[in-house]
Design a protein around this motif. Structure first.
Motif, mmCIF file in Angstrom:
data_model
loop_
_atom_site.group_PDB
_atom_site.id
_atom_site.type_symbol
_atom_site.label_atom_id
_atom_site.label_comp_id
_atom_site.label_asym_id
_atom_site.label_seq_id
_atom_site.Cartn_x
_atom_site.Cartn_y
_atom_site.Cartn_z
ATOM 1 N N GLY B 22 6.196 31.056 -51.800
ATOM 2 C CA GLY B 22 7.915 31.539 -51.875
ATOM 3 C C GLY B 22 8.309 30.896 -53.078
ATOM 4 O O GLY B 22 9.349 31.372 -53.845
ATOM 5 N N GLN B 23 8.023 29.430 -53.269
ATOM 6 C CA GLN B 23 8.484 28.809 -54.447
ATOM 7 C C GLN B 23 8.154 29.313 -55.744
ATOM 8 O O GLN B 23 8.792 29.389 -56.715
ATOM 9 C CB GLN B 23 7.989 27.253 -54.456
ATOM 10 N N ALA B 24 6.976 29.954 -55.909
ATOM 11 C CA ALA B 24 6.429 30.509 -57.042
ATOM 12 C C ALA B 24 7.141 31.984 -57.287
ATOM 13 O O ALA B 24 6.815 32.538 -58.267
ATOM 14 C CB ALA B 24 4.955 30.858 -57.004
ATOM 15 N N GLY B 25 7.557 32.711 -56.359
ATOM 16 C CA GLY B 25 8.369 33.913 -56.279
ATOM 17 C C GLY B 25 7.331 35.071 -56.134
ATOM 18 O O GLY B 25 7.793 36.041 -56.337
ATOM 19 N N ILE B 26 6.244 34.695 -55.504
ATOM 20 C CA ILE B 26 5.122 35.576 -55.361
ATOM 21 C C ILE B 26 5.656 36.410 -54.047
ATOM 22 O O ILE B 26 5.438 37.747 -53.955
ATOM 23 C CB ILE B 26 3.738 35.196 -55.277
ATOM 24 N N ALA B 27 5.820 35.738 -53.166
ATOM 25 C CA ALA B 27 6.266 36.243 -51.691
ATOM 26 C C ALA B 27 7.799 36.271 -51.710
ATOM 27 O O ALA B 27 8.444 35.398 -51.850
ATOM 28 C CB ALA B 27 5.817 35.075 -50.588
ATOM 29 N N SER B 28 8.309 37.479 -51.450
ATOM 30 C CA SER B 28 9.648 37.796 -51.786
ATOM 31 C C SER B 28 10.576 36.923 -50.708
ATOM 32 O O SER B 28 10.121 36.926 -49.455
ATOM 33 C CB SER B 28 9.955 39.276 -51.685
ATOM 34 N N GLU B 29 11.441 36.360 -51.180
ATOM 35 C CA GLU B 29 12.395 35.551 -50.146
ATOM 36 C C GLU B 29 13.015 36.516 -49.225
ATOM 37 O O GLU B 29 13.612 35.913 -48.139
ATOM 38 C CB GLU B 29 13.104 34.844 -50.993
ATOM 39 N N ASP B 30 13.313 37.701 -49.842
ATOM 40 C CA ASP B 30 13.905 38.588 -48.871
ATOM 41 C C ASP B 30 13.417 39.007 -47.312
ATOM 42 O O ASP B 30 13.995 39.309 -46.277
ATOM 43 C CB ASP B 30 14.413 40.000 -49.700
ATOM 44 N N SER B 31 12.139 39.067 -47.727
ATOM 45 C CA SER B 31 11.300 39.549 -46.387
ATOM 46 C C SER B 31 10.538 38.270 -45.863
ATOM 47 O O SER B 31 10.296 37.984 -44.667
ATOM 48 C CB SER B 31 10.168 40.524 -46.655
ATOM 49 N N PHE B 32 10.298 37.370 -46.724
ATOM 50 C CA PHE B 32 9.195 36.223 -46.011
ATOM 51 C C PHE B 32 9.853 34.739 -45.860
ATOM 52 O O PHE B 32 9.502 33.958 -45.268
ATOM 53 C CB PHE B 32 7.939 36.038 -46.808
ATOM 54 N N SER B 33 11.129 34.749 -46.734
ATOM 55 C CA SER B 33 11.696 33.638 -46.632
ATOM 56 C C SER B 33 10.575 32.278 -47.075
ATOM 57 O O SER B 33 9.840 32.488 -47.715
ATOM 58 C CB SER B 33 12.489 33.251 -45.264
ATOM 59 N N ARG B 34 11.001 31.145 -46.663
ATOM 60 C CA ARG B 34 9.892 30.126 -47.036
ATOM 61 C C ARG B 34 9.979 29.047 -45.788
ATOM 62 O O ARG B 34 11.179 28.780 -45.080
ATOM 63 C CB ARG B 34 10.318 29.448 -48.434
ATOM 64 N N PRO B 35 9.031 28.524 -45.429
ATOM 65 C CA PRO B 35 9.057 27.351 -44.244
ATOM 66 C C PRO B 35 10.076 26.684 -44.422
ATOM 67 O O PRO B 35 10.588 26.056 -43.289
ATOM 68 C CB PRO B 35 7.610 26.742 -44.519
ATOM 69 N N SER B 36 10.538 25.974 -45.485
ATOM 70 C CA SER B 36 11.521 24.978 -45.555
ATOM 71 C C SER B 36 12.649 25.502 -45.210
ATOM 72 O O SER B 36 13.412 24.857 -44.300
ATOM 73 C CB SER B 36 11.500 24.347 -46.953
ATOM 74 N N LEU B 37 13.257 26.717 -45.754
ATOM 75 C CA LEU B 37 14.239 27.401 -45.314
ATOM 76 C C LEU B 37 14.344 27.682 -43.936
ATOM 77 O O LEU B 37 15.443 27.707 -43.276
ATOM 78 C CB LEU B 37 14.578 28.664 -46.086
ATOM 79 N N VAL B 38 13.032 28.140 -43.524
ATOM 80 C CA VAL B 38 13.188 28.603 -41.975
ATOM 81 C C VAL B 38 13.505 27.294 -41.181
ATOM 82 O O VAL B 38 14.069 27.474 -40.021
ATOM 83 C CB VAL B 38 11.562 29.153 -41.795
ATOM 84 N N ALA B 39 12.806 26.367 -41.278
ATOM 85 C CA ALA B 39 12.919 25.173 -40.683
ATOM 86 C C ALA B 39 14.416 24.555 -40.693
ATOM 87 O O ALA B 39 14.960 24.369 -39.526
ATOM 88 C CB ALA B 39 12.191 23.953 -41.475
ATOM 89 N N LEU B 40 15.010 24.754 -41.708
ATOM 90 C CA LEU B 40 16.484 24.334 -41.974
ATOM 91 C C LEU B 40 17.344 25.480 -41.023
ATOM 92 O O LEU B 40 18.326 25.075 -40.512
ATOM 93 C CB LEU B 40 16.862 24.629 -43.345
ATOM 94 N N ALA B 41 17.074 26.527 -41.266
ATOM 95 C CA ALA B 41 17.618 27.726 -40.301
ATOM 96 C C ALA B 41 17.572 27.366 -38.624
ATOM 97 O O ALA B 41 18.485 27.626 -37.897
ATOM 98 C CB ALA B 41 17.171 29.086 -40.708
ATOM 99 N N LEU B 42 16.244 26.922 -38.427
ATOM 100 C CA LEU B 42 15.727 26.498 -36.875
ATOM 101 C C LEU B 42 16.932 25.593 -36.668
ATOM 102 O O LEU B 42 17.534 25.421 -35.474
ATOM 103 C CB LEU B 42 14.524 26.272 -36.825
ATOM 104 N N ALA B 43 16.782 24.526 -37.367
ATOM 105 C CA ALA B 43 17.596 23.282 -37.094
ATOM 106 C C ALA B 43 19.159 23.689 -37.248
ATOM 107 O O ALA B 43 19.969 23.366 -36.037
ATOM 108 C CB ALA B 43 17.523 22.188 -38.260
ATOM 109 N N ARG B 44 19.698 24.446 -37.923
ATOM 110 C CA ARG B 44 21.074 24.993 -38.007
ATOM 111 C C ARG B 44 21.465 25.863 -36.589
ATOM 112 O O ARG B 44 22.265 25.641 -35.904
ATOM 113 C CB ARG B 44 21.268 25.899 -39.018
ATOM 114 N N THR B 45 20.530 26.976 -36.443
ATOM 115 C CA THR B 45 20.877 27.678 -34.865
ATOM 116 C C THR B 45 20.623 26.936 -33.803
ATOM 117 O O THR B 45 21.321 27.174 -32.906
ATOM 118 C CB THR B 45 19.826 28.952 -35.307
ATOM 119 N N LEU B 46 19.914 25.922 -33.681
ATOM 120 C CA LEU B 46 19.840 25.024 -32.644
ATOM 121 C C LEU B 46 20.793 24.086 -32.242
ATOM 122 O O LEU B 46 21.447 24.051 -31.304
ATOM 123 C CB LEU B 46 18.389 24.260 -32.591
ATOM 124 N N ALA B 47 21.328 23.822 -33.615
ATOM 125 C CA ALA B 47 22.277 22.664 -33.591
ATOM 126 C C ALA B 47 23.529 23.483 -33.184
ATOM 127 O O ALA B 47 24.604 23.082 -32.430
ATOM 128 C CB ALA B 47 22.804 22.166 -34.969
#
Lengths: 266, 252
Positions: B22-47
Motif C-alpha cells: 500500500g505504501q509503495a502504491g502497488i496495491a491501490s488504496e481505493d480498493s485495498f486501503s492499508r492496515p494502518s488506515l484500517v486500524a484507524l478506521a476501526l478505532a474511529r467507528t468503534l469510538a
C-alpha cells in the motif's frame, strides 16, 4: 402404595399370573412362534427363576410381563388385573446396565428418577435415597456419573433405582450375566440376602442354571423354538445360601441334573 | 506460547506485506486501503458507536432468527425422530423446501415484513431451520431404545419421557446442529443486509464501499470476522459446560 411387606402372611397369593401367554411374529406361513402357551404363577415373596437356553424368548417374556410388549395370545395378570401397559409396580432390571442408566445424571440422580416417577416431592429424595445407597453399597458413589463406575457398581445403581420404585414385583433380565465371576457371586449373595430380609417378590431370568437354583425358591425351565415351559422345580435348599455349601448340597446337584437336559446341550 | 507465535507469524507477515504494498502504491488504496488506515478506521467507528450499533442490529437479527429456528426445529425434529410414520409423511415436504436458497426468500420477506428486523429474522430463521431439523431428527432417532424403555417402565407419560430422556440424550447431536446453524445465521443476516435491508454491518459495508471509504469497509469486515470468532468460541465454551457428561462418558 404399600410399603415393603415385612410381616409374614399365612397364604402367599400369586402376584403375577400368566395364562396361555403366547407371542407370534408375522402372519400366515411366515409366522414365527416365539413363546407358546406359557402358564405359571409368581407367588408373593417368592424368588422365581426362569432358566432356558439362549433364544428361548426369556427376555421377550420379561418384556411381555412388564407390559412393554403386547402378547398375541393369552394374558398376564398382575394382582388379578390384566397387564396392558408398563407400570412402576412392575419394575424391570435390564441386563445392559450401561444402556439403562442416564449418563448425564449422577448415581443419586439416576435413583431419584424412581422418586420422580412416584411423584415424591424433591425435598424427600435425598433422605429416601440414603438407606438405598447404603444397602446397595453405593454411599461413596452418590455424586459420581455412571461412566465413572465399574460394571458391577453400575448394575447396583440400576437395582437401587428399581428398589426405589418400591415395586410389588421385580423382574430381572440376566442382571449379573455381563459381570465377572467374582462380582457376580458377590452380587448374587448380597441381592439374595436383601430379598430374603425384605421378602421381595422376584422373577429372575438367567441362562445359568446353577445361578437359577442358587437364587430361586422355584425354577421354571423353558425350552426353545418355540419358548415353552418344560419343568417347574421347587427348590428346597436352606437359606441363607452359601456359595460353597449350597452348590455342593446333594439336592442342588440333583436339581442341576434334572434341569441340565432342558438346556439343549446339543 | 511458541505455538501461538508460529500461528501468528503468517497473518503478521501478510499484514506487513499489505502495508508495504500500500505504501509503495502497488496495491491501490481505493480498493485495498492499508492496515494502518484500517486500524484507524476501526478505532474511529468503534469510538463513535456506529460499528457497535450495526453489530447489535446484525447479531440481534441473527440470534432471534437462530433461536426461532432452533425452537421450531427441535420441536418438529423430536416429534419426527420419535415417530417414523410422521417422518415418512414429512420427508417429501422437507426435501422439497430444504434446497430453496434462503437468499431467494429476500423479495418475499421484503414484501411481507418491509425493511427492518422482521425481514432479516425471517430469512435467517428459514436458513437455520433445515440443518437443525435434519440433525435433530437423526439425533433423536439415534437414541438408545433402552433409555426410552426405561422411561416407559418407570411409567412416565410421553411428554415427560421426551423431557427427561429423549432431549438430554439427543442434546450432543442437537448442539452440533446448533453450531452449524449459528454460523449460517450470521452469514445470512449479513447477506440480507448487503442485498436489501438498510441496517446492520452488511449495510454499513455497502455504504462504505459505495462512498469509497475502503478503510471503513475493511474495518467492518475485520470486525465481523473477530466477533464471529468470539461468538463461536463462546458457544463452544457453553457446550463444554453443558455437555460435560457427554465428554466424560466417552472418557475424554
Amino acid at each position: 402404595m404399600d410399603a415393603v411387606v415385612t410381616s409374614a402372611a399365612p397364604a402367599a397369593a400369586p402376584v403375577l399370573v400368566t395364562r396361555g401367554l403366547s407371542l407370534r411374529f408375522g402372519s400366515g406361513s411366515s409366522a414365527r412362534s416365539v413363546l407358546t402357551d406359557l402358564s405359571f404363577e409368581v407367588p408373593e415373596r417368592e424368588f422365581v427363576c426362569i432358566v432356558g437356553p439362549s433364544g428361548c424368548g426369556k427376555t421377550t417374556l420379561l418384556r411381555l410381563l412388564a407390559g412393554l410388549l403386547a402378547p398375541t395370545g393369552g394374558e398376564t395378570l398382575f394382582q388379578g388385573r390384566r397387564v396392558a401397559a408398563p407400570q412402576p409396580d412392575i419394575a424391570i432390571v435390564f441386563q445392559d446396565y450401561g444402556r439403562a442408566l442416564l449418563p448425564w445424571r449422577t448415581v443419586a440422580s439416576n435413583i431419584a428418577l424412581a422418586f420422580e416417577a412416584r411423584g415424591i416431592p424433591k425435598a424427600e429424595h435425598a433422605s429416601r435415597a440414603a438407606p438405598l445407597l447404603t444397602k446397595m453399597g453405593l454411599s461413596e458413589h452418590a455424586g459420581k456419573f455412571p461412566s465413572e463406575l465399574s460394571g458391577g457398581m453400575q448394575q447396583r445403581v440400576q437395582i437401587a433405582r428399581c428398589l426405589a420404585l418400591e415395586p410389588r414385583v421385580l423382574l430381572m433380565d440376566e442382571p449379573f450375566g455381563a459381570l465377572d465371576a467374582i462380582t457376580r457371586q458377590t452380587l448374587q449373595d448380597e441381592f439374595s440376602r436383601l430379598c430374603e430380609t425384605e421378602h421381595r417378590t422376584v422373577l429372575f431370568v438367567t441362562h445359568d442354571l446353577e445361578e437359577a437354583i442358587y437364587l430361586g425358591d422355584r425354577v421354571i425351565a423353558l425350552a426353545a423354538n418355540p419358548g415353552r415351559v418344560v419343568e417347574i422345580i421347587d427348590v428346597d435348599l436352606p437359606r441363607p445360601r452359601k456359595q460353597l455349601e449350597t452348590r455342593e448340597h446333594p439336592r442342588f446337584l440333583g436339581y442341576r441334573h434334572r434341569l441340565f437336559q432342558h438346556l439343549g446341550h446339543n | 506460547m511458541r505455538r501461538v507465535f508460529s500461528g501468528l507469524a503468517f497473518p503478521i507477515a501478510v499484514v506487513a506485506l499489505w502495508e508495504l504494498l500500500g505504501q509503495a502504491g502497488i496495491a491501490s488504496e481505493d480498493s485495498f486501503s492499508r492496515p494502518s488506515l484500517v486500524a484507524l478506521a476501526l478505532a474511529r467507528t468503534l469510538a463513535d458507536g456506529s460499528l457497535l450499533k450495526q453489530t447489535g442490529e446484525t447479531f440481534l437479527s441473527a440470534i432471534v432468527g437462530l433461536v426461532i429456528a432452533a425452537a421450531l426445529a427441535i420441536a418438529a425434529g423430536t416429534v419426527l425422530g420419535l415417530f417414523r410414520a410422521l417422518e415418512r409423511i414429512a420427508t417429501l415436504t422437507i426435501e422439497a423446501l430444504r434446497p430453496v436458497p434462503s437468499v431467494a426468500l429476500i423479495p418475499v420477506a421484503l414484501l411481507v415484513f418491509g425493511f427492518g428486523p422482521g425481514m432479516s429474522v425471517s430469512v435467517v430463521a428459514f436458513a437455520c431451520f433445515w440443518p437443525m431439523l435434519i440433525v435433530t431428527i437423526s439425533a433423536v432417532r439415534g437414541i438408545d431404545p433402552r433409555l426410552i424403555e426405561v422411561g416407559r417402565m418407570l411409567g412416565f407419560p410421553l411428554a415427560v419421557r421426551i423431557r427427561k430422556f429423549a432431549l438430554p440424550a439427543a442434546l450432543p447431536g442437537i448442539m452440533v446442529g446448533f453450531r452449524i446453524a449459528a454460523g449460517i445465521a450470521v452469514v445470512v443476516a449479513v447477506t440480507v443486509e448487503i442485498a436489501a435491508n438498510p441496517r446492520g454491518l452488511g449495510y454499513g459495508m455497502i455504504v462504505a464501499q459505495q462512498s469509497l471509504n475502503t478503510d471503513i469497509m475493511w474495518a467492518t469486515l475485520l470486525w465481523l470476522g473477530l466477533v464471529g470468532w468470539l461468538a463461536n468460541w463462546g458457544l463452544l465454551a457453553i457446550e463444554h459446560r453443558w455437555l460435560g457428561w457427554f465428554w466424560s462418558a466417552r472418557g475424554e
